[in-house]
Design a protein around this motif. Structure first.
Motif, PDB file in Angstrom:
ATOM      1  N   GLN A   1      80.847 -46.921  63.505  1.00  0.00           N
ATOM      2  CA  GLN A   1      80.326 -48.280  63.411  1.00  0.00           C
ATOM      3  C   GLN A   1      81.456 -49.278  63.165  1.00  0.00           C
ATOM      4  OE1 GLN A   1      77.465 -47.482  60.271  1.00  0.00           O
ATOM      5  NE2 GLN A   1      75.742 -47.822  61.694  1.00  0.00           N
ATOM      6  N   GLN A   2      82.426 -48.897  62.327  1.00  0.00           N
ATOM      7  CA  GLN A   2      83.563 -49.766  62.062  1.00  0.00           C
ATOM      8  C   GLN A   2      84.351 -50.035  63.355  1.00  0.00           C
ATOM      9  OE1 GLN A   2      84.794 -51.479  59.611  1.00  0.00           O
ATOM     10  NE2 GLN A   2      84.166 -50.622  57.634  1.00  0.00           N
ATOM     11  N   GLN A   3      84.586 -48.967  64.128  1.00  0.00           N
ATOM     12  CA  GLN A   3      85.327 -49.125  65.367  1.00  0.00           C
ATOM     13  C   GLN A   3      84.584 -50.020  66.354  1.00  0.00           C
ATOM     14  OE1 GLN A   3      88.552 -47.863  65.925  1.00  0.00           O
ATOM     15  NE2 GLN A   3      88.252 -47.594  63.719  1.00  0.00           N
ATOM     16  N   ARG A   4      83.284 -49.811  66.447  1.00  0.00           N
ATOM     17  CA  ARG A   4      82.492 -50.633  67.364  1.00  0.00           C
ATOM     18  C   ARG A   4      82.505 -52.084  66.930  1.00  0.00           C
ATOM     19  NH1 ARG A   4      75.942 -50.753  67.753  1.00  0.00           N
ATOM     20  NH2 ARG A   4      75.821 -52.388  69.366  1.00  0.00           N
ATOM     21  N   LEU A   5      82.370 -52.304  65.616  1.00  0.00           N
ATOM     22  CA  LEU A   5      82.339 -53.668  65.092  1.00  0.00           C
ATOM     23  C   LEU A   5      83.654 -54.388  65.390  1.00  0.00           C
ATOM     24  CD1 LEU A   5      80.730 -55.735  63.327  1.00  0.00           C
ATOM     25  CD2 LEU A   5      81.953 -54.818  61.362  1.00  0.00           C
ATOM     26  N   ASP A   6      84.777 -53.703  65.142  1.00  0.00           N
ATOM     27  CA  ASP A   6      86.075 -54.352  65.359  1.00  0.00           C
ATOM     28  C   ASP A   6      86.330 -54.607  66.832  1.00  0.00           C
ATOM     29  OD1 ASP A   6      86.537 -54.379  62.668  1.00  0.00           O
ATOM     30  OD2 ASP A   6      87.796 -52.576  62.653  1.00  0.00           O
ATOM     31  N   ALA A   7      85.799 -53.704  67.686  1.00  0.00           N
ATOM     32  CA  ALA A   7      86.039 -53.867  69.121  1.00  0.00           C
ATOM     33  C   ALA A   7      85.164 -54.962  69.724  1.00  0.00           C
ATOM     34  CB  ALA A   7      85.796 -52.537  69.842  1.00  0.00           C
ATOM     35  N   GLU A   8      83.865 -54.969  69.352  1.00  0.00           N
ATOM     36  CA  GLU A   8      82.935 -55.897  69.995  1.00  0.00           C
ATOM     37  C   GLU A   8      82.853 -57.238  69.271  1.00  0.00           C
ATOM     38  OE1 GLU A   8      79.116 -54.198  70.792  1.00  0.00           O
ATOM     39  OE2 GLU A   8      79.945 -52.233  71.313  1.00  0.00           O
TER      40      GLU A   8
END
Length: 794
Positions: free
Chosen positions: A682-689
């Motif tokens: 979720q952290q990776q998705r949040l930072d990417a999107e």
């Protein structure tokens, strides 16, 4: 003398013969109380038991029926009231007060020898009448199909009780004599004193009409005040209320030599014929008990009478001759009166009822056919009190509870008498009666002294005699208790009303039951640390003490020591704005000993602080707000203001170590705790999107604000020199709030190349005038980004 009820007696007998039960509806003055039992003598096999709501009415009804038969009371007709029973083997009709029937049913559910039970004046809906009818109806269905049941009422809507019993209704029309109603010309003006208005209306009625007067007032206090104000030469003024000695009550209802005025409470509403009364003056008020389950206290409230009560009172004027009913309200106000008074079961202390239900074997009363079921909340509180007294255990009555149920006392006082022994009879009688030292301070000790030496305190002899007689009767119920002080006796009865004085100068206490009480300033007991509170005004927020007795802590421990225990307390204190950890020796809600708890476990502190957080609010930092806005865009968890505190135990509690006060919380940043709610993916998705920042040409990271209609950054114009493409987030142009060197907004754009080619020239012209030391190139797309001013020329 013929009475209206005589016309329907044959119908009543026929209905009872056919169905075994009947509801009789007859207006006031019809004669039902004294005619119906006599009419059923031939038809009923066994004794007829008739219930009356008051002792005076029970005696008067028995005497009138015995007089009709030409016999003394105790032959064919007898009576049984609290402390007195006048019956014989020949008695066929026994008039009893309602509580006596309940105790008789508990001893003998089959009602051996009883052929008919009559509930008179059922419209009053007393608690004992409702319970008695429920018990009798269950007995009839389960054990005694032959038991006849008659419910009589003057003003009750007969439909519900007839439906409950599946019984026919017999109706008697008309009174013995007509009664002319007279209202005020206009409503009383605001601020008019009730006693002044009543005195004036009584005097007017005496002047305009002939005959005796029966005036209805809400209580003894009003009766005394109005009696003191009346100036009626040649007219005898008689009070009539429940606490009067029986001889004085009888004197009030007996015919007088000349004219008389009877000042009465609701005791005179039903089942009484005062032969020389031709005039009723109705003050239109009734005093009712209102029980608050939350505080365990009862308060008396004065309310407008219902239309049914007003009709009942007016009927007293038409018993033996035509009459007049004066009303202390205007005719137009009639419509605002409630139709019926509330049933007592809806507003009363249900402790005695709960004990009766436990003794009957149906603790919740679920199987009993109540006309109005007992309110669940009040019944639960009553059961909790009984459990605390040891009268019930897991809903079942104990042997101690059986002993209490056999006593003619409230279970509190019965418990006291059982444990403390016969020596507590004086206190039990005193607490069961009206205050004999009203407005003389709250000290119960003074009242006990006045009971022994009434002359020294100016107490009416009749009141003392009544209490002494009751104490003498109660002594035979006393257990084998030891030699306890009055304060210890009171503590046995009121373990939930042990009062510990609060800090400060004001005379305020906290009760062991959790409620607050106060005392009138200047009372001699105002400085006492510990009290047993036996009576209050029942105010639901903070009651005022009316009777109490001081108690030493050692004496308290001697009688309720099994209720006292040490507790470790770690709570958020709203007053101190911090977590407070104490070790307390507590009796219920009060702490007899209070010490610091230095080695409180950190997890308890964190949980207490969590309560403080919910009080103080989350107060997220700007960075935390931006994080929540990013999370909301992807809907990774509920970020609403309501949801975050609700689930704070899951995400915030592990991070609260070391936080103990409002100041600590003010410095605390919840962002790490919020981040921890997301897993790695979720952290990776949040930072990417939804990236947290924009990296400028200078390599500086500027936070992106996602709280508006579009992602936005605030950035100085000069930091974007040389940038020819507009930055985007997930393909959406980022909103740029362009700032001056002083950080003031100068332009908002979602098209940076368009800004350079268009309005930049005007902006630069204005900026050169305001900030001449900063570079403002003609072609910003070819300039280097900067945050610095130009160097000064030497």
């Amino acid at each position: 003398m013929d009475l209206p009820i005589d016309e329907v007696l044959d119908d009543l007998r026929a209905a009872l013969a056919a169905h075994g039960r009947v509801v009789l509806q007859a207006p006031p003055g019809a004669g039902k109380t004294t005619r119906v039992p006599l009419a059923l003598l031939i038809q009923v096999t066994g004794r007829i038991v008739m219930l009356e709501p008051r002792r005076l009415a029970a005696r008067a009804a028995a005497e009138r029926m015995a007089e009709t038969l030409g016999e003394p009371v105790g032959q064919t007709v007898g009576y049984a009231v609290r402390g007195e029973r006048v019956v014989s083997d020949a008695t066929r009709i026994e008039v009893v007060t309602e509580g006596i029937l309940t105790r008789r049913l508990q001893r003998d559910p089959g009602l051996d020898g009883v052929g008919c039970v009559i509930f008179d004046e059922f419209h009053e809906r007393s608690l004992n009448a409702d319970l008695g009818l429920a018990l009798v109806w269950e007995v009839k269905q389960a054990l005694r199909e032959d038991l006849a049941v008659v419910v009589m009422s003057a003003t009750l809507d007969a439909g519900p009780v007839a439906a409950l019993l599946d019984a026919p209704v017999v109706t008697s029309e008309g009174r013995a004599f007509p009664v002319e109603p007279r209202w005020l010309d206009r409503p009383l003006s605001k601020g008019t004193r009730f006693d002044v208005a009543m005195e004036a209306l009584i005097s007017r009625a005496v002047a305009q009409d002939d005959g005796g007067v029966l005036a209805f007032l809400p209580g003894e206090g009003e009766i005394r005040r109005v009696a003191g104000m009346l100036n009626l030469p040649g007219v005898e003024v008689r009070p009539l209320y429940g606490a009067l000695p029986f001889a004085e009550q009888r004197a009030a209802i007996q015919p007088a030599q000349g004219r008389k005025v009877v000042l009465a409470t609701a005791i005179a509403e039903t089942s009484l014929t005062i032969e020389d009364v031709r005039i009723v003056v109705d003050g239109g008020r009734a005093r009712r008990a209102r029980f608050d389950p939350g505080s365990g206290m009862t308060r008396l409230v004065t309310e407008r009478v219902s239309r049914a009560e007003a009709a009942q009172r007016a009927g007293r004027a038409g018993r033996v001759a035509p009459g007049v009913a004066w009303k202390l309200w205007a005719k137009g106000e009639d419509g605002a009166l409630p139709a019926f008074p509330p049933a007592e079961i809806e507003a009363a202390d249900l402790t005695a009822l709960a004990l009766d239900l436990a003794l009957w074997g149906d603790p919740d009363g679920a199987a009993l056919p109540f006309l109005t079921p007992p309110p669940a909340g009040a019944l639960v509180e009553a059961q909790a009190l009984l459990a605390g007294l040891g009268a019930v255990e897991r809903g079942r009555i104990t042997e101690h509870g059986r002993a209490l149920a056999a006593m003619p006392l409230h279970p509190r006082l019965a418990h006291m008498l059982q444990i403390a022994g016969a020596g507590a009879a004086d206190l039990a009688a005193l607490l069961s009666d009206r205050d004999i030292l009203r407005d003389r301070g709250v000290d119960l000790t003074l009242r006990l002294r006045a009971l022994k030496d009434p002359g020294a305190f100016g107490v009416a002899k009749g009141a003392v005699t009544r209490i002494r007689d009751e104490a003498k009767r109660l002594r035979r119920f006393g257990g084998k208790g030891g030699d306890l002080s009055a304060a210890q006796q009171a503590a046995l009865a009121y373990p939930d009303r042990i009062a510990l004085r609060r800090p400060g100068e004001a005379p305020r206490w906290l009760l062991s039951g959790g409620k607050g009480v106060k005392m009138t300033e200047g009372d001699p007991l105002a400085g006492q640390r510990l009290l047993v509170v036996t009576d209050t005004d029942g105010h639901p927020r903070e009651a005022t003490i009316r009777q109490a007795i001081p108690i030493a802590e050692a004496d308290l421990r001697a009688v309720v020591g099994d209720r006292i225990a040490w507790h470790d307390v770690c709570d958020w204190s709203g007053r101190d704005r911090r977590v407070v950890a104490r070790r307390q020796e507590r009796l219920g809600a009060i702490a007899l000993d209070d010490r610091t708890w230095p080695e409180v476990p950190p997890d308890l502190v964190a949980r207490a602080m969590l309560d403080g957080v919910r009080t103080l609010g989350l107060n997220p930092s700007p960075a935390a707000r931006r994080f929540l806005a990013r999370v909301a865009l992807l809907d990774l968890f509920d970020t609403s203001e309501a949801a975050l505190p609700d689930c704070a135990e899951e995400w915030l509690l592990p991070f609260l170590t070391g936080v103990r006060s409002a100041d600590d919380w003010k410095r605390f940043d919840i962002l790490p705790a919020l981040r921890a709610r997301l897993d790695y993916d979720q952290q990776q998705r949040l930072d990417a999107e939804v990236p947290p920042h924009l990296e400028t040409p200078l390599g500086r990271r500027v936070p992106i604000d996602y709280s508006g209609d579009a992602p936005e950054v605030a950035i100085r114009v000069q930091e974007l020199f040389g940038m020819t493409r507009h930055p985007t987030i997930a393909g959406t142009p980022l909103k740029l709030s362009l700032l001056s060197p002083a950080g003031r907004p100068v332009q908002v754009t979602q098209d940076l190349p368009g800004f350079w080619a268009g309005s930049y020239a005007d902006v630069a012209k204005d900026m050169r005038a305001r900030y001449p030391r900063h570079p403002w190139p003609e072609d910003p797309t070819q300039a280097d980004p900067t945050l610095r001013a130009k160097r000064r020329k030497d």
